[in-house]
Design a protein around this motif. Structure first.
Motif, PDB file in Angstrom:
ATOM      1  N   GLU A  17       0.822  -1.212   0.000  1.00 19.82           N
ATOM      2  CA  GLU A  17       0.000   0.000   0.000  1.00 19.82           C
ATOM      3  C   GLU A  17       0.855   1.260   0.000  1.00 19.82           C
ATOM      4  OE1 GLU A  17      -2.945   0.175   3.030  1.00 19.82           O
ATOM      5  OE2 GLU A  17      -3.788  -1.796   2.558  1.00 19.82           O
ATOM      6  N   ILE A  18       1.991   1.207   0.680  1.00 17.72           N
ATOM      7  CA  ILE A  18       2.866   2.376   0.782  1.00 17.72           C
ATOM      8  C   ILE A  18       3.614   2.626  -0.524  1.00 17.72           C
ATOM      9  CG2 ILE A  18       4.935   3.304   1.927  1.00 17.72           C
ATOM     10  CD1 ILE A  18       3.979   1.686   4.436  1.00 17.72           C
ATOM     11  N   SER A  19       4.158   1.576  -1.117  1.00 13.51           N
ATOM     12  CA  SER A  19       5.025   1.757  -2.291  1.00 13.51           C
ATOM     13  C   SER A  19       4.273   1.739  -3.618  1.00 13.51           C
ATOM     14  CB  SER A  19       6.102   0.673  -2.310  1.00 13.51           C
ATOM     15  OG  SER A  19       5.531  -0.576  -2.653  1.00 13.51           O
ATOM     16  N   GLU A  20       3.253   0.870  -3.730  1.00 13.75           N
ATOM     17  CA  GLU A  20       2.461   0.715  -4.953  1.00 13.75           C
ATOM     18  C   GLU A  20       3.290   0.204  -6.132  1.00 13.75           C
ATOM     19  OE1 GLU A  20       0.620   4.470  -5.634  1.00 13.75           O
ATOM     20  OE2 GLU A  20      -0.692   4.315  -3.887  1.00 13.75           O
ATOM     21  N   ILE A  39      11.995  -6.999   0.535  1.00 10.20           N
ATOM     22  CA  ILE A  39      12.101  -5.977   1.585  1.00 10.20           C
ATOM     23  C   ILE A  39      11.274  -6.389   2.808  1.00 10.20           C
ATOM     24  CG2 ILE A  39      11.512  -3.578   2.187  1.00 10.20           C
ATOM     25  CD1 ILE A  39      12.218  -2.820  -0.713  1.00 10.20           C
ATOM     26  N   SER A  40      10.100  -6.963   2.574  1.00 10.84           N
ATOM     27  CA  SER A  40       9.266  -7.444   3.686  1.00 10.84           C
ATOM     28  C   SER A  40       9.975  -8.553   4.458  1.00 10.84           C
ATOM     29  CB  SER A  40       7.923  -7.966   3.151  1.00 10.84           C
ATOM     30  OG  SER A  40       7.220  -6.950   2.480  1.00 10.84           O
ATOM     31  N   GLU A  87      13.617   4.959   0.529  1.00 10.87           N
ATOM     32  CA  GLU A  87      12.458   5.662  -0.046  1.00 10.87           C
ATOM     33  C   GLU A  87      11.161   5.240   0.644  1.00 10.87           C
ATOM     34  OE1 GLU A  87      10.261   5.524  -4.340  1.00 10.87           O
ATOM     35  OE2 GLU A  87      12.446   5.673  -4.399  1.00 10.87           O
ATOM     36  N   ILE A  88      11.015   3.937   0.889  1.00 13.26           N
ATOM     37  CA  ILE A  88       9.834   3.430   1.602  1.00 13.26           C
ATOM     38  C   ILE A  88       9.809   3.956   3.029  1.00 13.26           C
ATOM     39  CG2 ILE A  88       8.787   1.336   2.556  1.00 13.26           C
ATOM     40  CD1 ILE A  88       9.648  -0.115   0.005  1.00 13.26           C
ATOM     41  N   ARG A  89      10.980   3.948   3.671  1.00 12.41           N
ATOM     42  CA  ARG A  89      11.059   4.464   5.058  1.00 12.41           C
ATOM     43  C   ARG A  89      10.617   5.919   5.121  1.00 12.41           C
ATOM     44  NH1 ARG A  89      14.016   7.187   8.820  1.00 12.41           N
ATOM     45  NH2 ARG A  89      15.279   8.136   7.197  1.00 12.41           N
ATOM     46  N   MET A  90      11.059   6.736   4.173  1.00 13.89           N
ATOM     47  CA  MET A  90      10.716   8.151   4.185  1.00 13.89           C
ATOM     48  C   MET A  90       9.216   8.381   3.962  1.00 13.89           C
ATOM     49  SD  MET A  90      13.175   9.900   5.175  1.00 13.89           S
ATOM     50  CE  MET A  90      12.221  11.413   5.003  1.00 13.89           C
ATOM     51  N   LYS A  91       8.571   7.516   3.203  1.00 13.56           N
ATOM     52  CA  LYS A  91       7.120   7.648   3.010  1.00 13.56           C
ATOM     53  C   LYS A  91       6.385   7.415   4.331  1.00 13.56           C
ATOM     54  CE  LYS A  91       6.818   6.488  -1.911  1.00 13.56           C
ATOM     55  NZ  LYS A  91       6.312   5.534  -2.928  1.00 13.56           N
ATOM     56  N   MET A  92       6.861   6.446   5.105  1.00 11.21           N
ATOM     57  CA  MET A  92       6.262   6.196   6.422  1.00 11.21           C
ATOM     58  C   MET A  92       6.561   7.351   7.376  1.00 11.21           C
ATOM     59  SD  MET A  92       6.726   2.086   7.073  1.00 11.21           S
ATOM     60  CE  MET A  92       8.453   1.934   6.595  1.00 11.21           C
ATOM     61  N   VAL A  93       7.807   7.850   7.339  1.00  9.66           N
ATOM     62  CA  VAL A  93       8.213   8.959   8.212  1.00  9.66           C
ATOM     63  C   VAL A  93       7.384  10.211   7.930  1.00  9.66           C
ATOM     64  CG1 VAL A  93      10.106  10.577   8.687  1.00  9.66           C
ATOM     65  CG2 VAL A  93      10.554   8.121   8.620  1.00  9.66           C
ATOM     66  N   ALA A 265      18.376  -1.287   7.384  1.00 10.40           N
ATOM     67  CA  ALA A 265      17.332  -2.301   7.573  1.00 10.40           C
ATOM     68  C   ALA A 265      16.785  -2.267   9.000  1.00 10.40           C
ATOM     69  CB  ALA A 265      17.894  -3.687   7.253  1.00 10.40           C
ATOM     70  N   LYS A 266      17.655  -2.072   9.981  1.00  8.96           N
ATOM     71  CA  LYS A 266      17.222  -2.054  11.380  1.00  8.96           C
ATOM     72  C   LYS A 266      16.383  -0.806  11.678  1.00  8.96           C
ATOM     73  CE  LYS A 266      21.278  -4.755  12.752  1.00  8.96           C
ATOM     74  NZ  LYS A 266      20.572  -6.005  13.110  1.00  8.96           N
ATOM     75  N   ILE A 267      16.809   0.346  11.166  1.00  7.82           N
ATOM     76  CA  ILE A 267      16.057   1.584  11.409  1.00  7.82           C
ATOM     77  C   ILE A 267      14.731   1.555  10.653  1.00  7.82           C
ATOM     78  CG2 ILE A 267      16.077   4.090  11.046  1.00  7.82           C
ATOM     79  CD1 ILE A 267      19.060   4.048  11.645  1.00  7.82           C
ATOM     80  N   THR A 268      14.723   0.997   9.445  1.00 13.96           N
ATOM     81  CA  THR A 268      13.470   0.877   8.674  1.00 13.96           C
ATOM     82  C   THR A 268      12.492  -0.062   9.378  1.00 13.96           C
ATOM     83  OG1 THR A 268      14.667   1.252   6.602  1.00 13.96           O
ATOM     84  CG2 THR A 268      12.483   0.273   6.430  1.00 13.96           C
TER      85      THR A 268
END
Length: 293
Positions: A17-20, A39-40, A87-93, A265-268
């Motif tokens: 849902e986040i990345s599409e 990534i999951s 990029e995925i992490r920043m979308k969540m942030v 990976a740990k911070i994400t």
């Protein structure tokens, strides 16, 4: 379905849902396991504190994804996905820190080997621009060999940005990078970030008000506002969680690229759990030691 597989599916559904997007970069042969599925799997391994790839592939035996990925290509693809994980992490942030105006900056040591081995160690010496070196960490009264993790987090406990530098780089140099990442906010730091020049520069260029406690022998000394002291402890708690649950100080990487990918990976993973806590489970975002399903 096992708890591990159910957790994987929950993470995968939300990342989709986040990345599409399923795949992020061109591959001559389309892989059976898509980039977003990989990534999951990376996030699942970090969440479950599985630091060994051998153990990870034993744990996913019997999963639907088991025949789709071979252990020999897992690490290579993981390193190539570095910019897309960020990029995925920043979308969540962006969603988690949408209305934040107060941030905290600090650093922590990242040891790659013991001092006694530093002179003969070849770990992370594959690139000229990121050689590890020695430094003394005053807050932990520790001489160490490796890197520093510089980070900015919101007062709610979400990492906004981070960077890795050789251990000898002073904390204050990271403030030059912050100008490109945040603006129009109050930034709280400890005495290591004291600099009138940097303070004026941040305020004039990007409207960042840098708040640091003054030293007792400074002119016009007065104690820092109590609430700011309380806010500053938030990032120290995050660092403790990274060390405790995500074992950020345990290093198996041999190259700098592998090392920085492990840190990301740990911070994400930490950010992903916070995202699920807020938007899926509606609970305290910093309640990290939980089962997802």
């Amino acid at each position: 379905m096992s708890n591990l597989e159910a957790s994987y599916n929950l993470i995968l559904d939300n990342l989709r849902e986040i990345s599409e997007i399923e795949n992020f970069y061109f591959k001559p042969i389309k892989p059976k396991l898509s980039d977003i599925e990989l990534i999951s799997l990376i996030i699942l391994a970090e969440f479950k504190s599985i630091d060994s790839e051998h153990q990870l592939f034993r744990d996913i035996k019997g999963f639907e994804i088991e025949p789709k990925i071979d252990r020999s290509v897992y690490n290579r693809r993981k390193r190539k996905l570095f910019p897309f994980i960020e990029e995925i992490r920043m979308k969540m942030v962006d969603k988690l820190n949408e209305s934040e105006n107060y941030f905290v900056v600090d650093s922590m040591p990242l040891e790659i080997c013991k001092l006694s081995r530093s002179s003969r160690s070849r770990i992370c010496k594959d690139v000229d621009y990121a050689y590890p070196n020695k430094r003394f960490c005053a807050s932990q009264n520790l001489h160490f060999y490796g890197y520093k993790l510089h980070a900015v987090c919101s007062i709610s406990g979400v990492f906004q940005s981070f960077d890795i530098s050789p251990a000898s780089v002073h904390d204050i140099h990271y403030l030059q990078d912050i100008k490109l990442q945040i603006s129009d906010c109050v930034l709280l730091g400890d005495k290591g970030y004291l600099s009138q020049t940097i303070q004026l520069d941040l305020f004039n260029e990007v409207n960042i008000e840098l708040e640091t406690p003054k030293r007792k022998n400074q002119k016009d000394y007065k104690p820092q506002f109590y609430q700011f002291k309380k806010y500053r402890k938030r990032i120290e708690t995050l660092f403790s969680q990274l060390c405790d649950q995500f074992m950020i100080r345990r290093n198996y990487a041999k190259t700098f690229e592998g090392f920085k990918t492990r840190i990301l990976a740990k911070i994400t993973t930490l950010t992903t759990i916070q995202f699920l806590n807020r938007f899926i489970f509606d609970r305290n975002i910093n309640n990290l030691k939980i089962n997802l399903v």
